[in-house]
Design a protein around this motif. Structure first.
Motif, PDB file in Angstrom:
ATOM      1  N   LEU A 631      11.069  95.420 -33.888  1.00 43.78           N
ATOM      2  CA  LEU A 631      11.523  94.845 -31.738  1.00 43.78           C
ATOM      3  C   LEU A 631      10.157  94.294 -31.376  1.00 43.78           C
ATOM      4  N   ARG A 632       9.428  94.604 -32.635  1.00 39.89           N
ATOM      5  CA  ARG A 632       7.915  93.875 -32.196  1.00 39.89           C
ATOM      6  C   ARG A 632       7.973  92.481 -32.203  1.00 39.89           C
ATOM      7  N   GLN A 635       9.034  89.816 -29.012  1.00 39.02           N
ATOM      8  CA  GLN A 635       7.448  89.471 -28.416  1.00 39.02           C
ATOM      9  C   GLN A 635       7.361  88.512 -29.010  1.00 39.02           C
ATOM     10  N   GLY A 637       5.905  85.707 -27.682  1.00 38.28           N
ATOM     11  CA  GLY A 637       4.579  85.303 -26.516  1.00 38.28           C
ATOM     12  C   GLY A 637       5.034  83.858 -26.096  1.00 38.28           C
ATOM     13  N   PHE A 638       5.961  83.310 -26.269  1.00 42.22           N
ATOM     14  CA  PHE A 638       6.813  82.036 -25.601  1.00 42.22           C
ATOM     15  C   PHE A 638       7.501  82.915 -23.911  1.00 42.22           C
ATOM     16  N   ALA A 639       7.358  82.074 -23.070  1.00 50.32           N
ATOM     17  CA  ALA A 639       7.851  82.397 -22.009  1.00 50.32           C
ATOM     18  C   ALA A 639       8.931  82.417 -21.375  1.00 50.32           C
ATOM     19  N   TYR A 642      10.845  84.896 -23.617  1.00 48.69           N
ATOM     20  CA  TYR A 642      10.625  86.215 -22.155  1.00 48.69           C
ATOM     21  C   TYR A 642      12.147  85.397 -21.151  1.00 48.69           C
ATOM     22  N   ALA A 643      12.159  85.097 -20.761  1.00 39.23           N
ATOM     23  CA  ALA A 643      13.097  84.436 -19.592  1.00 39.23           C
ATOM     24  C   ALA A 643      14.038  84.738 -20.340  1.00 39.23           C
ATOM     25  N   MET A 646      15.182  88.070 -20.141  1.00 41.77           N
ATOM     26  CA  MET A 646      15.960  89.295 -18.415  1.00 41.77           C
ATOM     27  C   MET A 646      17.567  88.306 -18.549  1.00 41.77           C
ATOM     28  N   LEU A 647      17.195  86.913 -18.769  1.00 38.21           N
ATOM     29  CA  LEU A 647      19.044  86.100 -17.953  1.00 38.21           C
ATOM     30  C   LEU A 647      19.829  87.568 -18.734  1.00 38.21           C
ATOM     31  N   GLY A 649      19.530  89.528 -20.711  1.00 35.06           N
ATOM     32  CA  GLY A 649      19.659  90.999 -20.344  1.00 35.06           C
ATOM     33  C   GLY A 649      20.850  91.512 -19.057  1.00 35.06           C
ATOM     34  N   VAL A 650      20.501  91.055 -18.251  1.00 30.91           N
ATOM     35  CA  VAL A 650      21.177  90.759 -16.850  1.00 30.91           C
ATOM     36  C   VAL A 650      22.440  90.474 -17.157  1.00 30.91           C
ATOM     37  N   ILE A 653      24.013  93.352 -19.285  1.00 27.02           N
ATOM     38  CA  ILE A 653      24.230  94.557 -18.616  1.00 27.02           C
ATOM     39  C   ILE A 653      25.509  94.746 -17.038  1.00 27.02           C
TER      40      ILE A 653
ATOM     41  N   LYS B 211       2.702  82.645 -17.325  1.00 25.90           N
ATOM     42  CA  LYS B 211       3.627  83.546 -17.758  1.00 25.90           C
ATOM     43  C   LYS B 211       3.798  84.106 -16.724  1.00 25.90           C
ATOM     44  N   LEU B 215       7.524  83.682 -15.105  1.00 28.46           N
ATOM     45  CA  LEU B 215       8.050  84.792 -15.241  1.00 28.46           C
ATOM     46  C   LEU B 215       8.981  85.050 -13.580  1.00 28.46           C
ATOM     47  N   PHE B 218      11.299  83.760 -11.570  1.00 29.44           N
ATOM     48  CA  PHE B 218      12.174  83.732 -12.678  1.00 29.44           C
ATOM     49  C   PHE B 218      13.219  84.508 -11.211  1.00 29.44           C
ATOM     50  N   PHE B 262      22.639  94.901  -8.068  1.00 28.36           N
ATOM     51  CA  PHE B 262      21.645  94.969  -9.724  1.00 28.36           C
ATOM     52  C   PHE B 262      21.034  93.581  -9.651  1.00 28.36           C
ATOM     53  N   PRO B 276      15.450  94.769 -19.722  1.00 31.57           N
ATOM     54  CA  PRO B 276      15.331  94.701 -20.246  1.00 31.57           C
ATOM     55  C   PRO B 276      13.772  92.845 -19.617  1.00 31.57           C
ATOM     56  N   PHE B 277      13.155  93.702 -18.667  1.00 36.67           N
ATOM     57  CA  PHE B 277      12.863  92.731 -17.600  1.00 36.67           C
ATOM     58  C   PHE B 277      11.088  92.714 -17.502  1.00 36.67           C
ATOM     59  N   ALA B 279       8.871  92.146 -20.662  1.00 37.43           N
ATOM     60  CA  ALA B 279       8.510  91.286 -21.839  1.00 37.43           C
ATOM     61  C   ALA B 279       6.578  90.711 -21.124  1.00 37.43           C
ATOM     62  N   ASP B 283       1.590  91.004 -22.446  1.00 34.55           N
ATOM     63  CA  ASP B 283       1.252  89.859 -22.628  1.00 34.55           C
ATOM     64  C   ASP B 283       0.560  89.536 -21.544  1.00 34.55           C
ATOM     65  N   LEU B 341       8.518 101.009 -29.184  1.00 37.02           N
ATOM     66  CA  LEU B 341       7.208 100.082 -29.603  1.00 37.02           C
ATOM     67  C   LEU B 341       5.946 100.127 -29.105  1.00 37.02           C
TER      68      LEU B 341
END
Lengths: 661, 537
Positions: A631-632, A635, A637-639, A642-643, A646-647, A649-650, A653, B211, B215, B218, B262, B276-277, B279, B283, B341
């Motif tokens: 899982l690590r 992670q 480090g790239f934004a 990460y974005a 999130m997307l 995930g949304v 779900i 970051k 985010l 976002f 949601f 999942p929000f 990340a 950092d 983690l």
């Protein structure tokens, strides 16, 4: 909000005292007023001493012992004042409940920490603080040259505090705290000289044997909670007296008895007491003779309504008492170590008390009376033994004593009083208490009075023999000293407490016994002696029989250990003597029945644990660790990732929600 | 001559009416906001030498005054105030001064005091030790000294913090989606800046800041999108109307309601670091100056959970069946991912970040109890976790090697042998995070899990079981830190614990003592949280 422990500091400012509505099974406990409201000082003072000495470290070396002794006397003064205040009230108004603070509030389960100051606990308070304080004084002399005496006094104070908490608690749970506290203090003091591995082992043995008993007590408390929904004396004992389920009562009674057996060294958990003599002699006097070991008797008498509702458990108490009183007496006959002989005698005497406590209302008062008397004479004799050891380079082998009456006059005289008291020679204190127990044992119908009465009677005879043996071997007959000893009388700090205890052993029984003061004092708690209960043998006959047996035992001892030469090495002896020397093989029995199967069980458990449980746990840990490492990588480090997470995930779900609906 | 037109006073359009504002009820908010503004003035006018002292004093005094004002505000509860649309009688901007709001405000204020005191640490230097006066210079270099001499001090962190605290206090108090969004931004913007001000490892800090900002923007977009959808559904952003509209609304409109609800939650869940929000969390926690990290972990979490509670219990309560499952999924993911983690982390700050994620999951379990008991448990949890986490990060800021914070786990080996008090306090806080009895962590976890089992139904039970299992996983992590500190040998180039000033010592001591006190005597705060658990509608 569930089981959340509330512990509120019991400082004097927040201390609230009010009528806790503690219904003992005989009557209402009243609000604490005046000096009685300060009864918590009884526990607080010695606890303060222990804290100061333990936390203060070496800084308190100089004044520590004196401070500890002063605080112990302080507790006695408080106890005496509370006692006087109690005397000033009518018999029915004497029991007082003091609520200290809400201890546990977990849903419907509530325990408030509080004290129950009634006639029974007061007897103990006075015994513990008075004898305890005397022994503190004695210890100043006895431990004079010990480098670590500050720690010793800290533990002594800790013990006094815990013991007072035990007898003053108003619930089984708080009693359990004191119960564990005295166990801890006892453990620490038996192993006080723990640089000697044998002593450390003795401490461990005492701890383990006590632990077995403590499990019994804790199970009893759990069953009480299950059955009554409460653990305070008022509720439990009140309910036990009225509508109780006999099965539950028997279970609780037997478990309480198990606890009592552990603490009071009763059969079958008696094995630790002899070894406990490894501790310094004042400890043996205070903890392993006068007070802690009698806690089991207190527990049984305090729980009287439970035992009365469970005749089976009550019968077991009597049986245990009878077995132990004979067991201890037989072992006592063969011991050459003066302290171990006294320890065997303690075991035997507590057997008497236990027997009396199991007899019901005819016995309760006498169990406690004998406990009180025993506290005086046995503590006095232990202190005497300590004085002898002091004069004899810490030797304990009675075969190397003899003829000490000349060298240690005060010790001899005080010991003699204690000896006459334990023999039950009138008018010394033991006569008024032990004879009553023998009489009570003969009350009843069917086989019981004959079996238990005769056991008690026989025990009295054996007691006379082994105590006289001990006394004669130590103080009379030929001098069998090793060359390097120069017996001398101990200093005033040691002799004065012995004298005080001897005076008590001589006269206290006479004052409290035949006058009926003691039984009427305890009557509100233990209930009145039933009318018209007569022993199966008439009382005068019984008394004469007892005295004849005692005289016979004494005479036999005189013949063998005063008049005849005592060999300096123990002769082979008969089979029974050999068995008695080895404590009737109790250690061997324990080893065969418990230790060896225990070791095998442990080994197989360890095997199963390492193969099965550890394997499973290790596999699980590896799984978690592996998942974590994978899982690590997400992670990174790239934004932008990460974005995207999130997307994703949304979307995922929302997709899941859509599927679900 | 035409009559001279009367001077037109700036008035609101006729359609909008100003409600009567109860200023006592919002006094705490006003005090903090006023203090922040004064802080800006101080920054402009006070002399350089005295600026730090003035700013710290001002901030702490403002926070304490606001905390005192909460007692006043508590007597003025239940008001919903703000702008009303005169034609429809709808409320457009509303504040709810009620138990949960005031409890959260007080929590944020008190934790804020500890946060400010930790940020004020100078270790004998001229400015706050954790913040750089010039982002391009290395610590202690000539450039930095020159920047400091030129007046580039970093005392602006205090007004920034005050603005953030103002936003945080507003966040759980707002009773409509637009107000909530404003509060969200007010609290976030200062935090973005604060995160980028670290004096050491500046690049890491600046990267973290960017970051966090990207985010955060976002997630704000998600929030706004959700707001738009909900407005389309209900025709209002006011929580009261929203709730009524959902109760009366036709099922056919669920296409607007479910995504809207949601997405609004996403904006809030982002702030607490729920998976999942999540990340950004490790950092940013690692990069931000450590005192800021502690402050964020404690106070942002408090504010965001306050907002989540209000949204879930007041605004969207009637539509619960539509969105609960989403939150259950998020809670499960958060607990599992956070705890799993944390097992492989090698950096103390990242470890605490994942720990914070796992804790967010545990708190969500309490939220999902949908009961007053659950609200009380969540409130308690946030206070307990806040105190522990501020103290933990403050201790992390003390353990150093060559002046820089030593955050790699291996550097902490053997710390307990050389600095038993500091390591002991840290170990105790670890036990609290693990939820060992006699620490506040146990009481907190017990509270949320028992609430979930009590009223959360089958889902609540599943959540509680997963929560307990995840707690078990995290125990490994915390125990490893303790073992490392006390049972491993220190490396040759051993770290040192720098001696902090009174202010940091005070926040560590208070945080640790609160952790102990709430573990041993939780009843007072539990009662308070329980009494404060009723929302006004």
């Amino acid at each position: 909000m569930g089981t959340l422990v509330q512990t509120l500091a019991s400082s004097s400012s927040t201390l609230s005292t009010y009528a806790a509505g503690l219904a003992t099974h005989e009557g209402e406990a009243h609000a604490a007023t005046g000096v009685t409201a300060y009864a918590w000082l009884l526990v607080a003072l010695p606890l303060l001493g222990a804290a100061v000495l333990l936390l203060g470290g070496r800084r308190t070396d100089r004044f520590g012992p004196v401070l500890a002794t002063a605080l112990s006397w302080g507790a006695f003064v408080v106890g005496a004042l509370v006692f006087l205040a109690m005397l000033g009230r009518g018999a029915e108004d004497r029991a007082v409940g003091i609520n200290l603070f809400d201890w546990i509030a977990a849903g419907s389960f509530k325990v408030s920490a509080g004290l129950l100051v009634d006639q029974l606990s007061m007897v103990f308070v006075l015994l513990i603080t008075f004898v305890g304080s005397l022994i503190h004084v004695y210890s100043i002399g006895y431990m004079e040259h010990d480098a670590d005496k500050r720690r010793f006094f800290a533990y002594l104070n800790l013990f006094v505090a815990a013991m007072l908490l035990l007898v003053l608690a108003n619930s089984y749970l708080l009693l359990y705290v004191g119960w564990e506290g005295v166990g801890l203090a006892s453990y620490l003091l038996i192993g006080f000289w723990n640089y000697n591995p044998a002593y450390a082992t003795a401490a461990n043995k005492a701890f383990v044997a006590n632990r077995v008993g403590d499990f019994g007590l804790s199970i009893a408390i759990i069953v009480m909670f299950f059955h009554f929904g409460a653990v305070d004396f008022a509720t439990v004992l009140g309910a036990a007296g009225s509508n109780a389920n006999q099965g539950f009562m028997t279970a609780i009674g037997l478990m309480l008895l198990l606890g009592a057996c552990g603490k009071s060294a009763q059969f079958p958990l008696q094995s630790w007491l002899g070894d406990a003599m490894a501790g310094p002699t004042p400890v043996s006097a205070l903890i392993h003779a006068a007070t802690m070991v009698t806690a089991g008797v207190y527990l049984v008498v305090r729980s009287a309504p439970i035992f009365e509702a469970a005749p089976t458990a009550q019968l077991v108490v009597v049986i245990v008492g009878a077995i132990t009183l004979l067991f201890g007496a037989i072992v006592g006959c063969a011991k050459d170590d003066i302290k171990k002989a006294l320890a065997a005698s303690t075991m035997s005497q507590i057997g008497y008390m236990m027997l009396a406590a199991g007899l019901g209302p005819v016995g309760y008062a006498f169990a406690i009376f004998h406990l009180l008397m025993h506290g005086f004479f046995k503590a006095g004799m232990f202190l005497g033994a300590g004085s002898v050891m002091h004069g004899m380079n810490d030797q304990v082998d009675m075969r190397r004593f003899g003829g000490l009456s000349g060298a240690m006059k005060i010790t001899w005289a005080t010991f003699a009083v204690g000896w006459l008291a334990i023999l039950g020679v009138p008018p010394f204190s033991g006569f008024w208490s032990k004879d009553k127990i023998i009489e009570a044992a003969f009350i009843g119908e069917g086989w019981r009075p004959w079996v238990f009465g005769l056991a008690a009677l026989l025990g009295a005879g054996i007691t006379a023999f082994y105590m006289s043996r001990l006394f004669f071997m130590t103080f009379h007959g030929k001098k069998r000293w090793t060359d390097d000893v120069h017996p001398h009388e101990s200093g005033k700090l040691m002799t004065v407490p012995m004298i005080v205890l001897a005076v008590g052993s001589a006269f206290l029984g006479l004052i409290l016994g035949p006058t009926g003061l003691f039984t009427s004092w305890l009557e509100p708690v233990t209930g009145a002696e039933p009318e018209g209960a007569h022993p199966v043998i008439p009382v005068p006959v019984l008394m004469a029989l007892t005295l004849v047996l005692v005289a016979a035992g004494g005479a036999l001892a005189w013949l063998r250990y005063w008049r005849d030469e005592v060999p300096v090495t123990a002769p082979a002896g008969s089979l029974i003597t050999q068995a008695a020397r080895k404590d009737l093989y109790q250690d061997q029995v324990n080893e065969a029945l418990l230790m060896r199967p225990g070791i095998h069980l442990t080994r197989s458990l360890v095997f199963a644990d390492s193969k099965g449980v550890d394997g499973a746990a290790g596999g699980l840990a590896a799984l978690v660790g592996g998942t974590s490492s994978r899982l690590r990588k997400l992670q990174n480090g790239f934004a932008r990732s990460y974005a995207l997470t999130m997307l994703a995930g949304v979307v995922a779900i929302l997709g899941a929600l859509w599927v679900m609906s | 001559m035409t009559a001279v037109a009367p001077l037109a006073l700036p008035t609101l359009p006729a359609a909008f009416q100003q409600s009567n504002v109860d200023y006592l009820a919002i006094l705490p908010l006003l005090i903090v906001f006023g203090t922040a503004l004064i802080g800006v003035l101080v920054e402009a006018f006070a002399s350089r030498e005295r600026r730090h002292a003035i700013q710290v004093t001002l901030a702490v005094a403002g926070l304490l005054a606001a905390a005192a004002a909460i007692i006043l505000a508590a007597k003025h509860q239940g008001l919903t105030m703000g702008l009303t649309d005169g034609s429809t009688n709808r409320q457009l901007f509303a504040l709810a001064i009620d138990g949960p709001a005031l409890f959260m405000q007080a929590t944020i204020l008190l934790l804020g005091v500890l946060g400010v005191l930790t940020m004020a640490e100078r270790f004998g230097g001229v400015g706050p030790d954790a913040f750089t006066p010039s982002g391009a210079s290395t610590p202690g270099s000539a450039t930095e000294t020159a920047a400091a001499r030129a007046g580039a001090l970093t005392s602006e962190v205090f007004p920034l913090t005050m603005f953030a605290i103002f936003g945080m206090m507003l966040f759980p108090t707002t009773n409509d989606l637009i107000g909530m969004f404003v509060a969200l931004e007010v609290l976030s913007l200062p935090l973005y800046i604060l995160s980028g001000l670290a004096r050491r490892r500046r690049l890491l800090s600046q990267e973290a800041s960017l970051k966090y900002f990207l985010l955060g923007a976002f997630s704000s977009a998600f929030f706004l999108f959700g707001t738009a959808l909900l407005y389309g559904y209900a025709g209002s952003v006011y929580f009261g109307d929203l709730s009524k509209a959902i109760a009366a609304g036709p099922l056919a409109m669920n296409g607007l309601l479910v995504p809207g609800a949601f997405l609004v939650f996403v904006g809030l869940l982002f702030k607490v670091g729920a998976v999942p929000f999540h990340a950004w969390t490790p950092d940013v926690y690692q990069g931000a100056p450590t005192p800021v990290t502690g402050f964020m972990a404690a106070c942002t979490k408090a504010a965001a959970f306050g907002a989540i509670l209000r949204l879930g219990y007041v605004g969207l309560d009637t539509g619960r069946w539509e969105w609960t499952n989403a939150l259950v999924l998020v809670a499960l993911l958060t607990m599992v991912v956070g705890s799993v983690l944390s097992v492989t982390q090698t950096d103390m700050k990242r470890l605490l970040a994942y720990s914070s994620i796992a804790h967010a999951g545990f708190i969500l379990v309490g939220v999902l109890a949908f009961d007053r008991k659950g609200v009380g448990a969540v409130l308690f949890y946030i206070v307990a976790y806040g105190f522990s986490t501020i103290a933990a990060f403050a201790i992390v800021s003390l353990v150093r090697q060559n002046g820089a914070e030593a955050t790699h786990l291996s550097q902490w080996a053997g710390l307990g042998k050389r600095y038993p008090v500091v390591a002991g306090a840290f170990a105790f806080l670890m036990l609290a995070f693990a939820g060992i009895p006699l620490t506040s962590g146990f009481v907190s976890k017990f509270g949320v899990f028992s609430a979930a089992i009590g009223t959360g139904g089958a889902t609540g039970t599943v959540l509680a079981i997963v929560g307990v299992l995840c707690s078990a996983i995290t125990v490994f992590v915390y125990a490893r830190v303790i073992v490392l500190m006390f049972f491993s040998d220190a490396p040759d180039d051993a770290v040192e614990v720098v001696i902090p000033s009174v202010s940091t010592t005070f926040s560590i001591a208070i945080g640790t003592l609160a952790t102990l006190a709430l573990g041993v005597l939780p009843s007072a705060l539990l009662d308070l949280a329980d009494r404060a658990s009723q929302f006004v509608r």
